[in-house]
Scaffold this motif. Structure first.
Motif, PDB file in Angstrom:
ATOM      1  N   ARG A  28       1.030  -1.332  -0.144  1.00 28.12           N
ATOM      2  CA  ARG A  28      -0.481   0.547   0.021  1.00 28.12           C
ATOM      3  C   ARG A  28       0.455   1.538  -0.414  1.00 28.12           C
ATOM      4  O   ARG A  28       1.746   1.527   0.643  1.00 28.12           O
ATOM      5  N   GLU A  29       0.541   2.219  -0.842  1.00 29.47           N
ATOM      6  CA  GLU A  29       1.374   2.771  -0.748  1.00 29.47           C
ATOM      7  C   GLU A  29       0.478   4.792  -1.038  1.00 29.47           C
ATOM      8  O   GLU A  29      -0.504   4.798  -0.845  1.00 29.47           O
ATOM      9  N   GLY A  30       1.487   5.549  -0.159  1.00 36.87           N
ATOM     10  CA  GLY A  30       0.429   6.637  -0.442  1.00 36.87           C
ATOM     11  C   GLY A  30       0.381   7.778  -1.505  1.00 36.87           C
ATOM     12  O   GLY A  30       1.669   7.460  -2.012  1.00 36.87           O
ATOM     13  N   VAL A  31      -0.982   7.793  -1.675  1.00 32.44           N
ATOM     14  CA  VAL A  31      -1.357   8.476  -2.551  1.00 32.44           C
ATOM     15  C   VAL A  31      -1.142  10.655  -2.737  1.00 32.44           C
ATOM     16  O   VAL A  31      -0.521  11.266  -3.964  1.00 32.44           O
ATOM     17  N   SER A  32      -1.441  10.725  -1.673  1.00 35.92           N
ATOM     18  CA  SER A  32      -2.190  12.575  -1.355  1.00 35.92           C
ATOM     19  C   SER A  32      -2.486  12.481   0.521  1.00 35.92           C
ATOM     20  O   SER A  32      -3.706  11.248   0.175  1.00 35.92           O
ATOM     21  N   SER A  33      -2.131  13.737   0.958  1.00 40.11           N
ATOM     22  CA  SER A  33      -2.827  13.524   2.169  1.00 40.11           C
ATOM     23  C   SER A  33      -2.593  15.522   1.852  1.00 40.11           C
ATOM     24  O   SER A  33      -2.209  16.615   1.219  1.00 40.11           O
ATOM     25  N   ILE A  34      -3.838  15.097   2.548  1.00 49.21           N
ATOM     26  CA  ILE A  34      -3.839  16.874   3.319  1.00 49.21           C
ATOM     27  C   ILE A  34      -3.924  17.139   4.733  1.00 49.21           C
ATOM     28  O   ILE A  34      -4.845  16.279   5.486  1.00 49.21           O
ATOM     29  N   MET A  35      -3.556  18.533   5.469  1.00 49.87           N
ATOM     30  CA  MET A  35      -2.651  18.047   6.754  1.00 49.87           C
ATOM     31  C   MET A  35      -3.850  19.385   7.541  1.00 49.87           C
ATOM     32  O   MET A  35      -3.823  20.711   6.711  1.00 49.87           O
ATOM     33  N   SER A  36      -5.143  19.115   8.199  1.00 52.40           N
ATOM     34  CA  SER A  36      -5.640  19.713   8.778  1.00 52.40           C
ATOM     35  C   SER A  36      -5.209  21.341   9.128  1.00 52.40           C
ATOM     36  O   SER A  36      -5.354  22.290   9.893  1.00 52.40           O
ATOM     37  N   SER A  37      -3.930  20.811  10.055  1.00 53.17           N
ATOM     38  CA  SER A  37      -3.533  22.511  10.469  1.00 53.17           C
ATOM     39  C   SER A  37      -3.001  23.577   9.892  1.00 53.17           C
ATOM     40  O   SER A  37      -3.037  24.439  10.192  1.00 53.17           O
ATOM     41  N   ASP A  38      -2.807  23.340   8.813  1.00 58.12           N
ATOM     42  CA  ASP A  38      -3.038  24.754   7.569  1.00 58.12           C
ATOM     43  C   ASP A  38      -3.014  24.290   5.715  1.00 58.12           C
ATOM     44  O   ASP A  38      -2.756  24.875   5.378  1.00 58.12           O
ATOM     45  N   GLY A  39      -4.118  23.409   6.243  1.00 60.31           N
ATOM     46  CA  GLY A  39      -4.127  23.119   4.545  1.00 60.31           C
ATOM     47  C   GLY A  39      -2.869  22.458   3.511  1.00 60.31           C
ATOM     48  O   GLY A  39      -3.255  22.227   2.379  1.00 60.31           O
ATOM     49  N   ASP A  90       5.134  11.240  -6.487  1.00 61.49           N
ATOM     50  CA  ASP A  90       5.525  11.530  -7.498  1.00 61.49           C
ATOM     51  C   ASP A  90       4.444  11.996  -8.816  1.00 61.49           C
ATOM     52  O   ASP A  90       4.151  12.365  -9.787  1.00 61.49           O
ATOM     53  N   SER A  91       3.916  10.255  -8.662  1.00 65.95           N
ATOM     54  CA  SER A  91       3.712   9.440  -9.847  1.00 65.95           C
ATOM     55  C   SER A  91       2.326   9.632 -10.024  1.00 65.95           C
ATOM     56  O   SER A  91       1.729   9.938 -11.180  1.00 65.95           O
ATOM     57  N   VAL A  92       1.938  10.907  -9.609  1.00 67.10           N
ATOM     58  CA  VAL A  92       0.530  11.607  -9.072  1.00 67.10           C
ATOM     59  C   VAL A  92       0.365  12.904  -9.703  1.00 67.10           C
ATOM     60  O   VAL A  92      -0.583  13.539  -9.823  1.00 67.10           O
ATOM     61  N   LYS A  93       1.740  13.969  -9.006  1.00 67.38           N
ATOM     62  CA  LYS A  93       1.346  15.678  -9.481  1.00 67.38           C
ATOM     63  C   LYS A  93       1.087  15.718 -10.647  1.00 67.38           C
ATOM     64  O   LYS A  93       1.130  15.248 -12.021  1.00 67.38           O
ATOM     65  N   GLY A  94       0.619  16.566 -10.007  1.00 68.70           N
ATOM     66  CA  GLY A  94      -0.511  17.490 -11.737  1.00 68.70           C
ATOM     67  C   GLY A  94      -1.103  16.651 -12.324  1.00 68.70           C
ATOM     68  O   GLY A  94      -2.161  17.339 -12.999  1.00 68.70           O
ATOM     69  N   ARG A  95      -1.844  15.567 -11.605  1.00 67.94           N
ATOM     70  CA  ARG A  95      -2.871  14.623 -12.156  1.00 67.94           C
ATOM     71  C   ARG A  95      -4.320  14.725 -11.534  1.00 67.94           C
ATOM     72  O   ARG A  95      -5.286  14.460 -11.552  1.00 67.94           O
ATOM     73  N   PHE A  96      -3.898  14.613  -9.546  1.00 69.62           N
ATOM     74  CA  PHE A  96      -4.803  14.031  -8.830  1.00 69.62           C
ATOM     75  C   PHE A  96      -5.008  15.405  -7.866  1.00 69.62           C
ATOM     76  O   PHE A  96      -3.655  15.961  -7.673  1.00 69.62           O
ATOM     77  N   THR A  97      -5.955  15.747  -7.476  1.00 68.79           N
ATOM     78  CA  THR A  97      -5.944  16.753  -6.322  1.00 68.79           C
ATOM     79  C   THR A  97      -7.275  16.213  -5.297  1.00 68.79           C
ATOM     80  O   THR A  97      -7.843  16.230  -5.634  1.00 68.79           O
ATOM     81  N   ILE A  98      -6.197  16.607  -4.160  1.00 71.39           N
ATOM     82  CA  ILE A  98      -6.597  16.153  -2.869  1.00 71.39           C
ATOM     83  C   ILE A  98      -7.847  17.125  -2.083  1.00 71.39           C
ATOM     84  O   ILE A  98      -7.483  18.885  -2.341  1.00 71.39           O
ATOM     85  N   SER A  99      -9.338  17.017  -2.071  1.00 75.59           N
ATOM     86  CA  SER A  99      -9.735  18.860  -1.187  1.00 75.59           C
ATOM     87  C   SER A  99     -10.545  17.746  -0.017  1.00 75.59           C
ATOM     88  O   SER A  99     -11.255  17.096   0.022  1.00 75.59           O
ATOM     89  N   SER A 100     -11.305  19.247   1.216  1.00 76.49           N
ATOM     90  CA  SER A 100     -11.906  18.656   1.985  1.00 76.49           C
ATOM     91  C   SER A 100     -13.546  19.122   2.325  1.00 76.49           C
ATOM     92  O   SER A 100     -13.058  20.998   1.376  1.00 76.49           O
ATOM     93  N   ASP A 101     -14.189  18.905   2.280  1.00 73.97           N
ATOM     94  CA  ASP A 101     -16.096  19.713   2.345  1.00 73.97           C
ATOM     95  C   ASP A 101     -15.801  19.596   3.537  1.00 73.97           C
ATOM     96  O   ASP A 101     -16.366  18.687   4.133  1.00 73.97           O
ATOM     97  N   ASN A 102     -15.457  20.723   4.874  1.00 78.77           N
ATOM     98  CA  ASN A 102     -15.700  20.445   6.085  1.00 78.77           C
ATOM     99  C   ASN A 102     -17.394  20.540   6.253  1.00 78.77           C
ATOM    100  O   ASN A 102     -18.046  19.781   7.184  1.00 78.77           O
ATOM    101  N   ALA A 103     -17.873  21.090   5.842  1.00 81.31           N
ATOM    102  CA  ALA A 103     -19.679  20.728   5.651  1.00 81.31           C
ATOM    103  C   ALA A 103     -20.570  19.976   5.281  1.00 81.31           C
ATOM    104  O   ALA A 103     -21.360  19.179   6.083  1.00 81.31           O
TER     105      ALA A 103
END
Length: 126
Positions: A45-56, A62-75
């Motif tokens: 299992r490998e990491g693809v993307s992550s988002i830190m709540s502390s500062d966003g 590297d294999s997904v940069k420019g193609r994948f986007t992580i986002s969150s909707d707190n609501a």
């Protein structure tokens, strides 16, 4: 009880797009680091993307940069992974994960995440 549920996987042709969603119950993504991981047959299992709540801050393999986007909707208490320009090598089971902390030391290392979803299959045909 914390439950993370992924959805949005499926079969897509190379070059296509998918958006994965991760919804939580018994847990609030706001204030917690969240990541997407994947596991292909016979591979770790490998990491693809992550988002830190502390500062966003966001992180990508590297294999997904420019193609994948992580986002969150707190609501909606949902985390997304928009995947564009998909390649056959993106084929894997994709997992959502969350940490008890708002940031983790190594953003794409699975050892820092405490809660996991059951995974959703993404298959990219050539």
């Amino acid at each position: 009880e914390v439950q993370l549920v992924e959805s949005g996987g499926g079969l897509v042709q190379a070059g296509g797009s998918l958006r994965l969603s991760c919804a939580a119950s018994g847990f609030t993504f706001d204030g917690h680091a969240t990541g997407w991981f994947r596991q292909a047959p016979g591979k770790e299992r490998e990491g693809v993307s992550s988002i830190m709540s502390s500062d966003g801050s966001t992180y990508y393999a590297d294999s997904v940069k420019g193609r994948f986007t992580i986002s969150s909707d707190n609501a909606k208490n949902t985390v997304y992974l928009q995947m564009n320009s998909l390649k056959p090598e993106d084929t894997a089971v994709y997992y959502c994960a969350a940490s008890d902390e708002d940031t983790v030391v190594k953003a794409l290392s699975r050892v820092w995440y405490d809660y996991w979803g059951q995974g959703t299959q993404v298959t990219v045909s050539s």
